[in-house]
Design a protein around this motif. Structure first.
Motif, PDB file in Angstrom:
ATOM      1  N   PHE A  24       0.841  -1.206   0.000  1.00 24.75           N
ATOM      2  CA  PHE A  24       0.000   0.000   0.000  1.00 24.75           C
ATOM      3  C   PHE A  24       0.874   1.254   0.000  1.00 24.75           C
ATOM      4  CE2 PHE A  24       0.588  -1.133   4.487  1.00 24.75           C
ATOM      5  CZ  PHE A  24       0.977   0.073   5.048  1.00 24.75           C
ATOM      6  N   ASP A  25       0.264   2.388  -0.281  1.00 23.84           N
ATOM      7  CA  ASP A  25       0.967   3.665  -0.346  1.00 23.84           C
ATOM      8  C   ASP A  25       1.095   4.253   1.064  1.00 23.84           C
ATOM      9  OD1 ASP A  25       1.818   6.292  -0.693  1.00 23.84           O
ATOM     10  OD2 ASP A  25       0.375   6.751  -2.272  1.00 23.84           O
ATOM     11  N   PRO A  26       2.297   4.221   1.662  1.00 26.77           N
ATOM     12  CA  PRO A  26       2.436   4.720   3.033  1.00 26.77           C
ATOM     13  C   PRO A  26       2.249   6.233   3.154  1.00 26.77           C
ATOM     14  CG  PRO A  26       4.573   4.116   2.142  1.00 26.77           C
ATOM     15  CD  PRO A  26       3.555   3.712   1.124  1.00 26.77           C
ATOM     16  N   ILE A  27       2.518   6.969   2.085  1.00 34.45           N
ATOM     17  CA  ILE A  27       2.305   8.421   2.128  1.00 34.45           C
ATOM     18  C   ILE A  27       0.812   8.707   2.220  1.00 34.45           C
ATOM     19  CG2 ILE A  27       2.524  10.579   0.814  1.00 34.45           C
ATOM     20  CD1 ILE A  27       5.189   9.408  -0.298  1.00 34.45           C
ATOM     21  N   ARG A  28       0.047   7.993   1.438  1.00 34.80           N
ATOM     22  CA  ARG A  28      -1.414   8.152   1.497  1.00 34.80           C
ATOM     23  C   ARG A  28      -1.947   7.770   2.879  1.00 34.80           C
ATOM     24  NH1 ARG A  28      -5.401   5.818  -3.011  1.00 34.80           N
ATOM     25  NH2 ARG A  28      -6.886   7.499  -2.773  1.00 34.80           N
ATOM     26  N   LEU A  29      -1.412   6.676   3.442  1.00 37.98           N
ATOM     27  CA  LEU A  29      -1.829   6.274   4.783  1.00 37.98           C
ATOM     28  C   LEU A  29      -1.531   7.382   5.784  1.00 37.98           C
ATOM     29  CD1 LEU A  29      -2.865   4.241   6.898  1.00 37.98           C
ATOM     30  CD2 LEU A  29      -0.512   3.376   7.039  1.00 37.98           C
ATOM     31  N   ALA A  30      -0.323   7.933   5.738  1.00 39.15           N
ATOM     32  CA  ALA A  30       0.044   9.002   6.679  1.00 39.15           C
ATOM     33  C   ALA A  30      -0.910  10.184   6.556  1.00 39.15           C
ATOM     34  CB  ALA A  30       1.490   9.430   6.449  1.00 39.15           C
ATOM     35  N   LYS A  31      -1.239  10.545   5.328  1.00 37.71           N
ATOM     36  CA  LYS A  31      -2.185  11.648   5.114  1.00 37.71           C
ATOM     37  C   LYS A  31      -3.574  11.286   5.636  1.00 37.71           C
ATOM     38  CE  LYS A  31       0.196  13.657   1.135  1.00 37.71           C
ATOM     39  NZ  LYS A  31       0.140  13.908  -0.315  1.00 37.71           N
ATOM     40  N   ASP A  32      -4.008  10.042   5.386  1.00 36.55           N
ATOM     41  CA  ASP A  32      -5.307   9.583   5.893  1.00 36.55           C
ATOM     42  C   ASP A  32      -5.350   9.612   7.425  1.00 36.55           C
ATOM     43  OD1 ASP A  32      -6.187   9.160   3.305  1.00 36.55           O
ATOM     44  OD2 ASP A  32      -5.989   6.965   3.395  1.00 36.55           O
ATOM     45  N   MET A  33      -4.184   9.434   8.046  1.00 37.70           N
ATOM     46  CA  MET A  33      -4.110   9.462   9.505  1.00 37.70           C
ATOM     47  C   MET A  33      -4.095  10.890  10.049  1.00 37.70           C
ATOM     48  SD  MET A  33      -1.470   6.280  10.087  1.00 37.70           S
ATOM     49  CE  MET A  33      -1.706   6.121  11.878  1.00 37.70           C
ATOM     50  N   GLY A  34      -4.118  11.865   9.144  1.00 39.06           N
ATOM     51  CA  GLY A  34      -4.171  13.262   9.556  1.00 39.06           C
ATOM     52  C   GLY A  34      -2.827  13.944   9.660  1.00 39.06           C
ATOM     53  N   TYR A  35      -1.760  13.297   9.196  1.00 41.90           N
ATOM     54  CA  TYR A  35      -0.434  13.890   9.270  1.00 41.90           C
ATOM     55  C   TYR A  35      -0.156  14.685   8.003  1.00 41.90           C
ATOM     56  CZ  TYR A  35      -0.188  10.159  12.729  1.00 41.90           C
ATOM     57  OH  TYR A  35      -0.454   9.321  13.766  1.00 41.90           O
ATOM     58  N   GLY A  58      14.337  11.025   6.517  1.00 41.21           N
ATOM     59  CA  GLY A  58      13.127  11.722   6.923  1.00 41.21           C
ATOM     60  C   GLY A  58      13.068  11.893   8.432  1.00 41.21           C
ATOM     61  N   PHE A  59      12.132  12.696   8.873  1.00 43.64           N
ATOM     62  CA  PHE A  59      11.921  12.918  10.306  1.00 43.64           C
ATOM     63  C   PHE A  59      10.508  13.427  10.516  1.00 43.64           C
ATOM     64  CE2 PHE A  59      13.680  16.776   8.497  1.00 43.64           C
ATOM     65  CZ  PHE A  59      12.953  17.807   9.069  1.00 43.64           C
ATOM     66  N   SER A  60      10.070  13.393  11.766  1.00 42.10           N
ATOM     67  CA  SER A  60       8.718  13.856  12.094  1.00 42.10           C
ATOM     68  C   SER A  60       8.776  14.801  13.286  1.00 42.10           C
ATOM     69  CB  SER A  60       7.790  12.669  12.382  1.00 42.10           C
ATOM     70  OG  SER A  60       8.370  11.788  13.309  1.00 42.10           O
ATOM     71  N   VAL A  61       7.830  15.726  13.312  1.00 38.51           N
ATOM     72  CA  VAL A  61       7.736  16.707  14.389  1.00 38.51           C
ATOM     73  C   VAL A  61       6.265  16.974  14.677  1.00 38.51           C
ATOM     74  CG1 VAL A  61       9.930  17.849  13.847  1.00 38.51           C
ATOM     75  CG2 VAL A  61       7.815  18.704  12.825  1.00 38.51           C
ATOM     76  N   TYR A  62       6.022  17.536  15.837  1.00 41.04           N
ATOM     77  CA  TYR A  62       4.688  18.041  16.155  1.00 41.04           C
ATOM     78  C   TYR A  62       4.741  19.551  16.009  1.00 41.04           C
ATOM     79  CZ  TYR A  62       0.447  19.337  18.560  1.00 41.04           C
ATOM     80  OH  TYR A  62      -0.773  19.881  18.856  1.00 41.04           O
ATOM     81  N   ASN A  63       3.823  20.110  15.225  1.00 40.74           N
ATOM     82  CA  ASN A  63       3.756  21.550  15.008  1.00 40.74           C
ATOM     83  C   ASN A  63       2.662  22.112  15.918  1.00 40.74           C
ATOM     84  OD1 ASN A  63       3.241  24.166  14.108  1.00 40.74           O
ATOM     85  ND2 ASN A  63       3.718  23.648  11.976  1.00 40.74           N
ATOM     86  N   PRO A  64       3.031  22.822  16.978  1.00 38.86           N
ATOM     87  CA  PRO A  64       2.019  23.347  17.904  1.00 38.86           C
ATOM     88  C   PRO A  64       1.104  24.393  17.265  1.00 38.86           C
ATOM     89  CG  PRO A  64       4.228  24.045  18.569  1.00 38.86           C
ATOM     90  CD  PRO A  64       4.388  23.138  17.391  1.00 38.86           C
ATOM     91  N   GLN A  67      -1.182  22.287  15.276  1.00 41.13           N
ATOM     92  CA  GLN A  67      -1.613  21.176  16.128  1.00 41.13           C
ATOM     93  C   GLN A  67      -1.690  19.871  15.323  1.00 41.13           C
ATOM     94  OE1 GLN A  67      -5.217  22.568  18.085  1.00 41.13           O
ATOM     95  NE2 GLN A  67      -3.985  23.538  19.664  1.00 41.13           N
ATOM     96  N   ARG A  68      -0.687  19.694  14.464  1.00 42.13           N
ATOM     97  CA  ARG A  68      -0.611  18.496  13.634  1.00 42.13           C
ATOM     98  C   ARG A  68       0.798  17.924  13.670  1.00 42.13           C
ATOM     99  NH1 ARG A  68      -2.832  19.435   7.689  1.00 42.13           N
ATOM    100  NH2 ARG A  68      -2.723  17.185   7.626  1.00 42.13           N
ATOM    101  N   CYS A  69       0.855  16.630  13.462  1.00 44.66           N
ATOM    102  CA  CYS A  69       2.146  15.979  13.279  1.00 44.66           C
ATOM    103  C   CYS A  69       2.535  16.124  11.820  1.00 44.66           C
ATOM    104  CB  CYS A  69       2.059  14.502  13.667  1.00 44.66           C
ATOM    105  SG  CYS A  69       1.707  14.274  15.421  1.00 44.66           S
TER     106      CYS A  69
END
Length: 191
Positions: A24-35, A58-64, A67-69
């Motif tokens: 499956f497309d992990p980018i689409r999944l991440a977007k579907d999860m609200g990221y 790559g890396f991930s952060v929380y943007n206050p 209010q999204r990852c």
């Protein structure tokens, strides 16, 4: 967090997002999860070395503010197929709560690696679908040779540590497979 707890989170993702396809497309999944998912190439060329310095993959952060990852990823990695590990790895950091910690530890990286492999290439699917070689995994999941070999070595280790060489899957792995098959059949009925 225990392995079974991680497997539970992954099984929930399969159910919540109706995952029905190997590879499956992990980018689409991440977007579907609200990221928010942002490729390095969205930045001007002079800013891209800063992203590469943070992480080549790559890396991930929380943007206050929003209010999204947010997941930032190298959309031109040195190895084709690397994205299919990077994005699930970053989803792992988010789902396991690592992005809210001050420091990233070796244990967090280990857990995010395990999460990524189990999310994108679940052992139960590999075994039940009889995907026994690196080339089978590479063509089914669009992953690198090294990624495929890690999956197969881990499965072999599980077999060695089990009774009679037969892996006993935990309840969350069984739930993941049942969910996957249900949505897979549902999708094939629609065709």
């Amino acid at each position: 967090m225990t392995f079974e707890e991680i497997d539970g989170i992954i099984a929930d993702i399969y159910a919540d997002h109706q995952i029905s396809q190997m590879g499956f497309d992990p980018i689409r999944l991440a977007k579907d999860m609200g990221y928010l998912v942002i490729p390095y190439s969205d930045f001007p060329p002079e800013k891209q070395p800063l992203l590469q310095k943070e992480s080549a993959d790559g890396f991930s952060v929380y943007n206050p503010r929003s209010q999204r990852c947010e997941i930032f990823y190298n959309d031109q990695p040195s190895q084709p197929g690397r994205i299919f590990f990077t994005i699930p790895h970053e989803i792992g950091h988010i789902e396991l709560g690592h992005i809210f910690e001050k420091e990233n530890t070796e244990q967090m990286e280990f857990d995010a690696d395990r999460f990524a492999r189990k999310l994108y290439v679940p052992h139960i699917i590999v075994i039940r679908r009889n995907l026994t070689t690196c080339s089978m995994l590479m063509s089914t999941f669009f992953i690198t040779y090294s990624y495929a070999s890690v999956i197969l070595r881990t499965i072999e280790r599980r077999k060695k540590n089990s009774k009679n060489g037969e892996i006993i899957f935990n309840s969350n792995e069984l739930r993941l497979y049942k969910t996957f098959c249900y949505y897979e059949e549902l999708c094939s009925d629609k065709k």
